[in-house]
Scaffold this active site. Structure first.
Site, PDB file in Angstrom:
ATOM      1  N   GLU A  46       0.998  -1.138  -0.075  1.00 28.67           N
ATOM      2  CA  GLU A  46       0.193   0.089  -0.073  1.00 28.67           C
ATOM      3  C   GLU A  46       1.035   1.417   0.110  1.00 28.67           C
ATOM      4  O   GLU A  46       1.162   2.165  -0.678  1.00 28.67           O
ATOM      5  CB  GLU A  46      -0.891   0.021   1.299  1.00 28.67           C
ATOM      6  CG  GLU A  46      -1.771   1.350   1.443  1.00 28.67           C
ATOM      7  CD  GLU A  46      -2.721   1.253   2.497  1.00 28.67           C
ATOM      8  OE1 GLU A  46      -2.152   0.197   3.534  1.00 28.67           O
ATOM      9  OE2 GLU A  46      -3.866   2.049   2.654  1.00 28.67           O
ATOM     10  N   ASP A  90     -12.395  -0.129   1.133  1.00 26.98           N
ATOM     11  CA  ASP A  90     -11.324  -0.082   2.138  1.00 26.98           C
ATOM     12  C   ASP A  90     -12.218   0.640   3.414  1.00 26.98           C
ATOM     13  O   ASP A  90     -12.364  -0.023   4.407  1.00 26.98           O
ATOM     14  CB  ASP A  90     -10.178   0.877   2.091  1.00 26.98           C
ATOM     15  CG  ASP A  90      -8.841   0.643   2.618  1.00 26.98           C
ATOM     16  OD1 ASP A  90      -9.001  -0.471   3.487  1.00 26.98           O
ATOM     17  OD2 ASP A  90      -7.853   1.287   2.627  1.00 26.98           O
TER      18      ASP A  90
END
Ligand code: ADE
Ligand code: ZN
Length: 326
Positions: free
Chosen positions: A199, A277
């Site tokens: 990420e 998310d």
């Protein structure tokens, strides 16, 4: 133009969402009042104004503060039920929801309270909404291996109420290797394995999530495009990447949505998927992620169908359910 309509109505699976990240400011205030918890914000508006993030850690600090209003089984149910209704409205047919037990058990909330409320919402979602929902327990990687083992121990009485484990929270400085032994134990227990990697962290963390933790999917993984050998590995082994475009934008992983590499991942033959998310914090649930990403990057209808197919292929639903969605 019919593409926006297609993005909305196509059936899809969500494989990367944190249920604590679906807590809307209105619900945070309602639960704070119901539980007599004080939060350091005067109003819903003031709280929402604090949602201006510069990186992952700046978000996590506020996200953990928001979760502090959750105390009772009903709180966890209400949070999950609100998300599942919202997911159904976006034509999500399968939802795999992450939860962070350590955020709650460290405040004295029991594992039974957390899993009990979340699982009851999953059961109701199937009958009342037609959404097939499942839970994935995440270990917080900024905490110790010992704490992860203790958390697993506390969760095992509820083994039939979650399908797998993941790894989340602050990535850089907390490589997958730190959790090699606890993931090995989870593998022996027959749990599905996933981990956040790539990420903000380097491709090396994606390699070790695959080779050391032996995960079946990579959460985010967008840094993988920096490593051609890794891209080949992900394609060859058909490892799904659960990409979260609006999250990446809000956490400054990409400066603009038009520069997102989702198209590059698909072009390389990877099983990339679109996910929300932490939808309450990043400005959109599933359909908003699809709409904004397609508008900004110029992805087409064929790629929309590919992403939907990828989401079901990458899911941990049983084979019979996958057939029905095809
Ligand atoms: N916890 C909630 N959202 C997260 C993210 N995007 N990365 C790592 N940990 C998280
Ligand atoms: Zn995440």
């Amino acid at each position: 133009e019919r593409l926006p309509e297609l993005l909305g109505i196509m059936p899809k699976a969500e494989l990367h969402m944190h249920i604590e990240g679906s807590l809307e400011p209105e619900l945070i205030f309602a639960l704070a009042q119901r539980n007599g918890v004080t939060i350091p914000y005067a109003s819903v508006e003031e709280l929402r104004k604090a949602y201006a993030f510069t990186n992952l850690q700046s978000f996590l600090d506020i996200y953990y503060a928001g979760a502090s209003v959750l105390l009772t089984e009903q709180d966890f149910y209400d949070m999950a039920w609100a998300y599942l209704q919202r997911a159904a409205a976006d034509n999500v047919r399968r939802a795999e929801m992450f939860f962070d037990p350590q955020t709650h058990t460290e405040r004295g909330v029991s594992m039974a309270t957390v899993i009990g409320g979340l699982h009851r919402a999953c059961v109701d979602a199937k009958t009342a909404l037609g959404v097939d929902a499942a839970l994935i327990l995440c270990f917080l990687r900024h905490l110790s291996e010992e704490s992860a083992f203790e958390t697993l121990e506390q969760a095992l009485p509820f083994r039939d109420q979650f399908i797998g484990v993941g790894l989340d929270s602050s990535e850089v400085g907390h490589p997958p290797e730190k959790f090699a032994r606890v993931f090995a134990r989870c593998r022996e227990l027959g749990l599905h394995l996933v981990a956040h990697a790539g990420e903000e962290g380097p491709p090396a963390y994606v390699w070790s999530a695959l080779d050391v933790l032996k995960v079946e999917r990579i959460d985010h993984g967008v840094q993988s495009t920096k490593d051609p050998a890794l891209m080949k590995r992900l394609a060859a082994d058909r490892i799904p990447l659960t990409v979260c475009p609006l999250s990446n934008l809000k956490l400054c992983v990409f400066p603009q949505l038009s520069q997102h590499n989702l198209g590059q991942l698909l072009d390389a033959g990877l099983i990339a998927t679109v996910n929300s998310d932490d939808p309450a914090y990043f400005g959109g649930y599933m359909n908003e992620n699809f709409l904004q990403t397609f508008a900004a990057t110029g992805l087409d209808a064929k790629q929309a169908w590919q992403l939907a197919a990828n989401s079901f292929e990458g899911s941990f639903a049983d084979v019979a359910a996958k057939k029905q969605w095809r």
